[in-house]
Write a protein that holds these residues in place. Structure first.
Motif, PDB file in Angstrom:
ATOM      1  N   THR A  90      12.886  11.867  -5.505  1.00 21.72           N
ATOM      2  CA  THR A  90      13.531  10.663  -4.445  1.00 21.72           C
ATOM      3  C   THR A  90      12.644  10.027  -3.740  1.00 21.72           C
ATOM      4  OG1 THR A  90      14.074  12.503  -3.102  1.00 21.72           O
ATOM      5  CG2 THR A  90      15.801  11.769  -4.906  1.00 21.72           C
ATOM      6  N   SER A  91      12.571   8.631  -3.242  1.00 20.99           N
ATOM      7  CA  SER A  91      11.892   7.895  -2.438  1.00 20.99           C
ATOM      8  C   SER A  91      10.401   7.962  -3.013  1.00 20.99           C
ATOM      9  CB  SER A  91      11.860   8.521  -0.831  1.00 20.99           C
ATOM     10  OG  SER A  91      13.308   8.376  -0.490  1.00 20.99           O
ATOM     11  N   TYR A  92      10.151   8.144  -4.159  1.00 21.23           N
ATOM     12  CA  TYR A  92       8.854   7.847  -4.633  1.00 21.23           C
ATOM     13  C   TYR A  92       7.983   6.601  -4.123  1.00 21.23           C
ATOM     14  CZ  TYR A  92       4.877   8.512  -7.827  1.00 21.23           C
ATOM     15  OH  TYR A  92       3.582   8.804  -8.247  1.00 21.23           O
ATOM     16  N   ASP A  93       6.594   6.919  -3.826  1.00 18.83           N
ATOM     17  CA  ASP A  93       6.040   5.718  -3.238  1.00 18.83           C
ATOM     18  C   ASP A  93       5.014   5.487  -4.030  1.00 18.83           C
ATOM     19  OD1 ASP A  93       4.740   4.178  -1.382  1.00 18.83           O
ATOM     20  OD2 ASP A  93       4.283   5.710   0.029  1.00 18.83           O
ATOM     21  N   PHE A  94       4.875   4.090  -4.418  1.00 23.39           N
ATOM     22  CA  PHE A  94       4.112   3.680  -5.137  1.00 23.39           C
ATOM     23  C   PHE A  94       2.815   3.421  -4.672  1.00 23.39           C
ATOM     24  CE2 PHE A  94       7.782   3.212  -8.060  1.00 23.39           C
ATOM     25  CZ  PHE A  94       7.102   3.817  -9.354  1.00 23.39           C
ATOM     26  N   GLY A  95       2.697   3.034  -3.186  1.00 16.87           N
ATOM     27  CA  GLY A  95       1.510   2.730  -2.276  1.00 16.87           C
ATOM     28  C   GLY A  95       1.706   1.075  -1.872  1.00 16.87           C
ATOM     29  N   THR A  96       0.637   0.614  -1.240  1.00 14.46           N
ATOM     30  CA  THR A  96       0.515  -0.603  -0.917  1.00 14.46           C
ATOM     31  C   THR A  96       0.023  -1.534  -2.385  1.00 14.46           C
ATOM     32  OG1 THR A  96      -0.170  -0.012   1.016  1.00 14.46           O
ATOM     33  CG2 THR A  96      -0.323  -2.008   0.597  1.00 14.46           C
ATOM     34  N   SER A  97       1.032  -2.545  -2.112  1.00 19.28           N
ATOM     35  CA  SER A  97       0.646  -3.831  -3.375  1.00 19.28           C
ATOM     36  C   SER A  97       0.408  -2.993  -4.499  1.00 19.28           C
ATOM     37  CB  SER A  97      -0.478  -4.628  -2.820  1.00 19.28           C
ATOM     38  OG  SER A  97      -0.249  -5.045  -1.630  1.00 19.28           O
ATOM     39  N   ASN A 202       8.150  -2.702  -7.796  1.00 19.96           N
ATOM     40  CA  ASN A 202       8.671  -3.633  -6.565  1.00 19.96           C
ATOM     41  C   ASN A 202       9.679  -3.154  -5.967  1.00 19.96           C
ATOM     42  OD1 ASN A 202       6.376  -5.173  -7.321  1.00 19.96           O
ATOM     43  ND2 ASN A 202       7.423  -6.812  -8.391  1.00 19.96           N
ATOM     44  N   LEU A 203      10.398  -2.091  -6.398  1.00 13.59           N
ATOM     45  CA  LEU A 203      11.930  -1.637  -5.809  1.00 13.59           C
ATOM     46  C   LEU A 203      11.234  -1.043  -4.467  1.00 13.59           C
ATOM     47  CD1 LEU A 203      13.749  -0.100  -8.574  1.00 13.59           C
ATOM     48  CD2 LEU A 203      14.169  -2.414  -7.502  1.00 13.59           C
ATOM     49  N   GLY A 204      10.238  -0.457  -4.360  1.00 11.28           N
ATOM     50  CA  GLY A 204       9.700   0.387  -3.315  1.00 11.28           C
ATOM     51  C   GLY A 204      10.390   1.725  -3.213  1.00 11.28           C
ATOM     52  N   THR A 205      10.154   2.467  -2.387  1.00 10.70           N
ATOM     53  CA  THR A 205      10.712   3.666  -1.964  1.00 10.70           C
ATOM     54  C   THR A 205      12.251   3.569  -1.797  1.00 10.70           C
ATOM     55  OG1 THR A 205      10.483   3.483   0.314  1.00 10.70           O
ATOM     56  CG2 THR A 205       8.904   4.748  -0.968  1.00 10.70           C
ATOM     57  N   VAL A 251       1.158   3.611 -15.478  1.00  8.22           N
ATOM     58  CA  VAL A 251      -0.074   3.755 -14.840  1.00  8.22           C
ATOM     59  C   VAL A 251      -0.320   2.433 -14.125  1.00  8.22           C
ATOM     60  CG1 VAL A 251      -2.723   3.745 -15.372  1.00  8.22           C
ATOM     61  CG2 VAL A 251      -1.022   4.834 -16.970  1.00  8.22           C
ATOM     62  N   TRP A 252      -0.754   2.657 -12.791  1.00  8.02           N
ATOM     63  CA  TRP A 252      -0.793   1.473 -11.829  1.00  8.02           C
ATOM     64  C   TRP A 252      -1.904   1.959 -11.086  1.00  8.02           C
ATOM     65  CZ3 TRP A 252       1.928   5.524 -10.692  1.00  8.02           C
ATOM     66  CH2 TRP A 252       2.178   5.820  -9.403  1.00  8.02           C
ATOM     67  N   ARG A 253      -2.526   0.644 -10.279  1.00  6.48           N
ATOM     68  CA  ARG A 253      -3.486   0.466  -9.192  1.00  6.48           C
ATOM     69  C   ARG A 253      -2.993   0.189  -8.038  1.00  6.48           C
ATOM     70  NH1 ARG A 253      -6.480  -4.241 -11.191  1.00  6.48           N
ATOM     71  NH2 ARG A 253      -4.589  -4.709 -12.149  1.00  6.48           N
ATOM     72  N   LYS A 254      -3.677   0.899  -6.961  1.00  5.26           N
ATOM     73  CA  LYS A 254      -2.866   0.842  -5.506  1.00  5.26           C
ATOM     74  C   LYS A 254      -4.051   0.837  -4.706  1.00  5.26           C
ATOM     75  CE  LYS A 254      -2.008   5.804  -4.671  1.00  5.26           C
ATOM     76  NZ  LYS A 254      -1.016   6.734  -4.332  1.00  5.26           N
TER      77      LYS A 254
END
Length: 472
Positions: A90-97, A202-205, A251-254
């Motif tokens: 829950t509230s997983y953080d994908f980081g900034t941009s 793009n949903l964010g936490t 797989v993403w870049r942050k």
């Protein structure tokens, strides 16, 4: 010395005569009860009728079917899977941009060693599997339920399937070099990056703060066969969602304040959420029997036939009847049934790849309310060991004998009850079931099928062998 030898010779002759005694009433005689059948043998007739199965409940299954199969006898079978995707936490953080590099749906083939993980052709057929977004979260679990989907195609796999072959993939490690690892046999389907970017990253936490909130937003994914692009006879694969090997991989870049841009990965699980406790996977199964021998027999249920059919994936089953058992005592006198065995032989010629006979059949009856119920012999044999053990079930029978091309069930208690009228015959049924899971309800865990002889067949005849003793 001569006198001693004569005594020894006499003793040996006496022992030989004693050992050769054939008096079966002798105390201590070692007789194998499984091979010693006493009484008079009667081969009692069996009548059959082919019926369609009702829909199977696919809630909380051990494995789920996916694929498309064209069988010249059983027609077309199509199976799709509706899948709920859960946040890894829950509230997983994908980081900034965060910027998505790839999204892959990973479906792991069931690895159970005793059952068929794939039924059909893996040599000559080409498979095509499409992935869509569900229009609503998974809520219906009957195999006949149609899951509503959004029409935009999110991903596709086209090619041959290798359900028995492990594969190598790169494991993304944040801040380190990627590593190559071996993973279980699986299908990997790339998904549309823009869709995943907009609907997950793009949903964010706030979007991953709870399983329910995420499921209501993302809805889930639906995998189905693209029947227009598939070639060959096809087949049905089975996939396991109980562990961590089926998932949506991102797989993403942050941005990282200390090292700049990091590439990282996370697996969003599919299936049962440990946090919410509800199952999020359902199977949808469709059969089309038009223009097939199965369809012809369903349309004319009163016609006598030389063969009948059983099929998994909630396909068809055979209702059987024992017309002589009601008048057995009147015909043969009050009797004790020493042993009764139902013999089911394959019919319709020698089976050939890829449509091999079902590894196991189930035999059950209807109770007074026409609900499935185990027959007494299954209950007795299964409880003879600890729980529903494989050893107990093996004594009951139903497993395919590849040497003699037949199945045998031991039904002594059931026949005795029908003869004595202590059990009412509301219907007895033969159906295909999973090798390691005896089921008396429609199953969606096996796609196997068999063509079997009927009581009307001239050869490969279905029969009930009864060994009985008349009571004076």
């Amino acid at each position: 010395m001569k006198f001693t030898k004569q005594d020894l010779l006499t003793l040996l002759i006496g022992l030989f005569l004693f050992a050769s005694c054939k008096d079966e009433s002798a105390v201590g005689l070692d007789v194998d009860p499984a091979s010693s059948i006493t009484g008079t043998l009667v081969v009692s007739p069996v009548s059959t009728q082919l019926v369609e199965e009702t829909a199977a409940t696919t809630f909380g299954q051990s494995r789920y079917p996916l694929g498309y199969m064209v069988d010249p006898i059983f027609g077309k079978t199509e199976a799709g899977i509706a899948m709920t995707v859960y946040p890894v936490s829950t509230s997983y953080d994908f980081g900034t941009s965060p910027q998505l590099d790839s999204a892959v749906l990973v479906l792991k083939f069931d690895e159970a060693s005793t059952i068929t993980k794939f039924y059909g052709d893996t040599v000559n057929s080409k498979y095509s599997i499409d992935v869509f977004q569900l229009a609503n979260p998974v809520a219906n679990y009957k195999s006949s339920d149609v899951q509503a989907i959004n029409s935009t195609l999110l991903g596709n796999f086209t090619g041959k399937l290798a359900p028995n072959t492990k594969r190598k993939v790169f494991d993304i490690v944040a801040g380190k070099a990627d590593t190559l690892k071996v993973v279980p046999a699986q299908i990997r389907i790339p998904l549309d990056k823009n869709f995943i970017q907009n609907n997950i990253l793009n949903l964010g936490t706030a979007g991953t703060s709870s399983n329910t909130k995420f499921a209501n937003s993302f809805k889930g994914l639906y995998a189905k066969a693209n029947t227009a692009s598939a070639t060959g006879s096809g087949g049905i694969g089975f996939f396991n969602f109980s562990g961590a090997d089926s998932y949506l991989q991102l797989v993403w870049r942050k941005n990282n304040s200390s090292s700049g841009i990091d590439t990282t990965t996370v697996n969003f699980p599919i299936g049962v959420s440990t946090q919410s406790g509800y199952a999020g996977v359902a199977a949808n199964i469709k059969h089309d029997y038009s223009g097939t021998p199965v369809g012809t027999q369903i349309a004319a249920p009163s016609t006598a036939n030389n063969v009948t059919y059983v099929q998994g994936l909630a396909g068809v089953k055979t209702k059987i009847n024992f017309p002589d058992l009601g008048g057995f005592n009147a015909k043969y006198g009050k009797s004790i049934i020493n042993k009764a065995e139902l013999v089911i032989e394959l019919g319709g010629g020698t089976p050939a790849y890829p449509f091999n006979p079902a590894q196991r059949l189930s035999l059950y009856r209807w109770d007074i309310a026409h609900q499935p119920s185990n027959i007494p012999d299954y209950t007795n044999f299964a409880s003879s060991s600890t729980g529903l053990s494989a050893a107990g079930e093996a004594l009951f029978g139903g497993y395919f004998d590849a040497l003699k091309n037949r199945y045998i069930f031991i039904v002594t208690s059931y026949v005795q009850g029908l003869v004595d009228k202590t059990i009412e015959d509301n219907g007895t049924f033969l159906a295909a079931t999973s090798y390691n899971l005896f089921q008396n309800v429609p199953t969606a865990t096996s796609a196997e099928r068999s063509v079997i002889g009927t009581g009307d067949a001239a050869t490969n005849k279905m029969k009930l062998n009864i060994y009985y003793t008349k009571i004076n």
